[in-house]
Design a protein around this motif. Structure first.
Motif, PDB file in Angstrom:
ATOM      1  N   LEU A  48       0.812  -1.213   0.000  1.00  0.00           N
ATOM      2  CA  LEU A  48       0.000   0.000   0.000  1.00  0.00           C
ATOM      3  C   LEU A  48       0.844   1.261   0.000  1.00  0.00           C
ATOM      4  CD1 LEU A  48      -2.743  -1.160   2.487  1.00  0.00           C
ATOM      5  CD2 LEU A  48      -2.936  -0.883   0.027  1.00  0.00           C
ATOM      6  N   THR A  49       2.051   1.204   0.551  1.00  0.00           N
ATOM      7  CA  THR A  49       2.807   2.446   0.731  1.00  0.00           C
ATOM      8  C   THR A  49       3.907   2.650  -0.310  1.00  0.00           C
ATOM      9  OG1 THR A  49       4.272   1.288   2.243  1.00  0.00           O
ATOM     10  CG2 THR A  49       2.446   2.481   3.227  1.00  0.00           C
ATOM     11  N   TYR A  91       0.271   2.233  -4.030  1.00  0.00           N
ATOM     12  CA  TYR A  91      -0.572   3.423  -3.962  1.00  0.00           C
ATOM     13  C   TYR A  91       0.138   4.586  -3.295  1.00  0.00           C
ATOM     14  CZ  TYR A  91      -4.045  -0.122  -5.033  1.00  0.00           C
ATOM     15  OH  TYR A  91      -4.726  -1.147  -5.610  1.00  0.00           O
ATOM     16  N   GLY A  92       1.325   4.390  -2.780  1.00  0.00           N
ATOM     17  CA  GLY A  92       2.043   5.488  -2.147  1.00  0.00           C
ATOM     18  C   GLY A  92       1.324   6.092  -0.946  1.00  0.00           C
ATOM     19  N   ALA A 139       1.572   5.457   8.147  1.00  0.00           N
ATOM     20  CA  ALA A 139       0.643   5.152   9.244  1.00  0.00           C
ATOM     21  C   ALA A 139      -0.563   4.378   8.715  1.00  0.00           C
ATOM     22  CB  ALA A 139       0.191   6.441   9.919  1.00  0.00           C
ATOM     23  N   VAL A 140      -1.050   4.757   7.513  1.00  0.00           N
ATOM     24  CA  VAL A 140      -2.193   4.051   6.930  1.00  0.00           C
ATOM     25  C   VAL A 140      -1.799   2.599   6.643  1.00  0.00           C
ATOM     26  CG1 VAL A 140      -3.793   3.978   4.981  1.00  0.00           C
ATOM     27  CG2 VAL A 140      -3.080   6.179   5.930  1.00  0.00           C
ATOM     28  N   GLY A 141      -0.589   2.420   6.121  1.00  0.00           N
ATOM     29  CA  GLY A 141      -0.103   1.062   5.850  1.00  0.00           C
ATOM     30  C   GLY A 141      -0.093   0.223   7.122  1.00  0.00           C
ATOM     31  N   ILE A 199      10.385   0.310  -0.028  1.00  0.00           N
ATOM     32  CA  ILE A 199       9.351   0.531   0.978  1.00  0.00           C
ATOM     33  C   ILE A 199       9.741   1.787   1.747  1.00  0.00           C
ATOM     34  CG2 ILE A 199       8.171  -0.452   2.977  1.00  0.00           C
ATOM     35  CD1 ILE A 199       9.077  -3.205   1.934  1.00  0.00           C
ATOM     36  N   PRO A 200       8.842   2.797   1.807  1.00  0.00           N
ATOM     37  CA  PRO A 200       9.242   4.057   2.450  1.00  0.00           C
ATOM     38  C   PRO A 200       9.579   3.849   3.922  1.00  0.00           C
ATOM     39  CG  PRO A 200       6.872   3.994   2.035  1.00  0.00           C
ATOM     40  CD  PRO A 200       7.457   2.811   1.347  1.00  0.00           C
TER      41      PRO A 200
END
Lengths: 301, 306
Positions: free
Chosen positions: B54-55, B66-67, B71-73, B131-132
């Motif tokens: 997701l990130t 989806y970048g 925190a959402v990930g 992965i960020p």
């Protein structure tokens, strides 16, 4: 879809069934899910390899039987593998499970068996490296059987050998004192001990039988597929699925379960390719747990 | 030299504390409720892959990218791992205890298969990169970055620990203990044993998923071989050596076993000739396995008993 998967599935299923017999027996007599069982398969296969190669070096002219890829050397290797399976099973019981059985509950045994299986596999990989090995590098020609089905002579021999071992197991369990003692113990351990059955002897017999059959199935896997340190681990899920599908404690159930899993895997491979082979056993396992958790031939707990 | 030791120390601790979070999840499942999960690696992988997919920035030919913010990930990693645990628990918790073991084992095997083979979903054997990382703007200053990361992991660990300690002392936690010790008595008092078990299993799985996501964003790269059965075994060894049922034991066990693991790795690296190292590396599992079996035999309740 042609019928080739039936031949491949039966050969594979016979080996899963042989392995699952030991699993279902340890499960019903010692009452825990034993993850070490897969290692009996792998250690058995490598014992067969070492002994057979050693014999071939000693007498290079031993050759092979008629259409098969192996000769006397591997038959003696098979015998040695089964002995190794027995020895390994008894050692594992003596040094780990025996003491744990006395002092803790079932689940600690399962944890210990999971840890031991990883340790045994790593040790095996240390000795033999992770490279695959083969009993014979000759390519075997598959013989057409009609209806578009082809089998190698080795596959047929593996099926016959498995059938022979099954008859022996059946005779042991139904016609000998030791076998009857094992079945009585699995039905009701307390009552069996009251009736004068030696519990420790039953436990040893269970380990020995399970170890020998698993090692034999390891050699057969080595003949028809290949030998790798992780081969036993890869068999665990099919073995558990077969034992549960057949009903824990039921030897005919384990064999039937093994054949069904083998056929389903081979069918799945024909339809979807080999990458997800292991998922087939998992799906069957989930379906059995949902629909009929006692299995085909299992008693109600 | 001192800086090197400091850098290694922060990296070591950050990894050990991430394991400690996984171990706390397992302690809730096993130590407090008596549920035997042999698929720990699978639930950690679910969290790691969910958050990573997701990130990360968009990647042609692969799902996700989806970048989304980190925190959402992490939150979705918790949600997906919880959902997977719910499905597994729902099917197996009503059956005999070791069916859960066999099923969770199967889950881990299948997740490993999907991670390896479903290339459009998981990137296949090459895994997922880019992965960020949190505090990415500070990545230049390695020491500062590692310290900040360590503080972040420690904060998450502390939060999970405090929540679990509170739960353990609450009526909910006492019911779990009662079910583990004497299910019939708990049921006769009107407690829905399977419902409580399922809640504990789901919460534990969610914590494992969170830890997987944290680890993925720390390293910045994940691949299927990070989630082999050896991981499950390590976490089990941590919990049992530390003392199952005791959250502080779980954390102590994580640090000790990760220390043993790293130390045996370093010992093999310096003592064994280079072309023999890959083989010798398999012996690390044997070392941890021996430590585990000896604890089981000589101090079955662990270093910090419940």
């Amino acid at each position: 879809m042609n019928l080739q998967f039936v031949a491949d599935g039966l050969a594979m299923g016979a080996m899963i069934g042989l392995g699952a017999i030991g699993l279902t027996l340890t499960y019903s007599i010692l009452r825990f899910a034993n993850f070490v069982h897969g290692e009996f398969i792998a250690w058995g296969a490598y014992t067969g390899l070492v002994v057979a190669n050693g014999l071939i070096v000693l007498s290079p002219k031993s050759g092979s039987f008629g259409p098969f890829s192996f000769g006397w050397a591997l038959l003696i290797g098979l015998f040695a593998a089964m002995l190794c399976g027995v020895a390994l099973a008894l050692l594992v019981d003596k040094f780990a499970f025996k003491q744990l059985r006395m002092q803790s509950n079932t689940i600690v045994l399962v944890i210990a068996s999971f840890g031991l299986s990883l340790a045994l596999r790593s040790l095996l990989e240390f000795f033999v490296t992770s490279q695959p090995a083969y009993y014979s590098r000759d390519i075997q020609m598959a013989v057409p059987l009609g209806l578009g089905v082809r089998v190698t002579p080795d596959q047929l021999l593996v099926l016959a050998l498995a059938a022979g071992l099954l008859v022996v197991v059946h005779v042991i369990l139904t016609r000998t004192h030791a076998g009857r003692a094992m079945r009585a113990f699995s039905e009701n351990p307390l009552l069996a001990e009251v009736a004068g059955i030696d519990g420790a002897a039953v436990v040893r017999m269970t380990w020995a039988l399970g170890g020998a059959l698993a090692a034999a199935s390891g050699v057969m896997l080595g003949i028809t597929v290949q030998i790798r340190p992780t081969m036993g681990f890869d068999m665990l899920l099919p073995l558990f699925a077969a034992a549960i599908l057949g009903g824990i404690g039921s030897v005919p159930g384990a064999v039937m379960g093994g054949l069904i899993i083998g056929l389903a895997e081979a069918g799945g491979v024909q339809l979807f390719g080999g990458s997800y082979r292991a998922a087939v056993a998992f799906l069957i396992l989930i379906a059995v747990l949902l629909v009929r958790p006692n299995g085909l031939f299992g008693r109600r707990p | 030299m001192i800086l090197d030791i400091f850098a290694y120390g922060t990296f070591f601790l950050a990894t050990a504390l991430t394991y400690a979070i996984v171990c706390l999840g397992l302690n809730l499942q096993w130590g407090q409720t008596g549920l035997f999960n042999v698929g720990v690696a699978g639930f950690v992988a679910i969290g790691a892959y969910t958050s990573a997919l997701l990130t990360t920035p968009a990647t042609p030919g692969r799902f996700g990218g989806y970048g989304l913010p980190i925190a959402v990930g992490w939150i979705l990693a918790i949600v997906v791992a919880a959902a997977a645990s719910w499905c597994v628990g729902k099917i197996t918790l009503r059956l005999r205890a070791d069916y859960l073991a066999i099923t969770t084992f199967g889950v881990a095997v299948v997740i490993q298969l999907v991670a390896l083979n479903a290339e459009p979903l998981t990137g296949g054997p090459f895994g997922i990169g880019f992965i960020p990382r949190p505090f990415a703007s500070l990545a230049e200053q390695v020491a500062l970055y590692d310290v900040l990361h360590l503080l972040l992991v420690a904060a998450v660990l502390a939060a999970v620990y405090l929540v679990l300690e509170r739960l353990a002392g609450s009526p909910w936690g006492r019911v779990l203990g009662a079910i583990r010790e004497d299910e019939e008595a708990a049921v006769s008092l009107g407690k829905d044993a399977n419902g409580f078990r399922l809640q504990a299993f789901v919460l534990g799985g969610a914590i494992m998923g969170l830890a997987g996501a944290i680890q993925a964003h720390f390293i910045g790269f994940i691949a299927p071989e990070n989630y082999l059965p050896a991981l499950t075994f390590q976490v089990w060894a941590m919990l049992i050596i530390g003392g199952s049922g005791n959250n502080r034991g779980a954390i102590l066990g994580a640090i000790l076993v990760w220390g043993l693991w790293s130390f045996s790795g370093a010992a093999i690296g310096s003592l064994v000739p280079a072309d023999f190292q890959a083989r010798a590396a398999t012996l690390r599992i044997v070392v941890v396995g021996l430590a585990l079996v000896s604890i089981l035999l000589w101090r079955p309740r662990g270093l910090l008993p419940e």
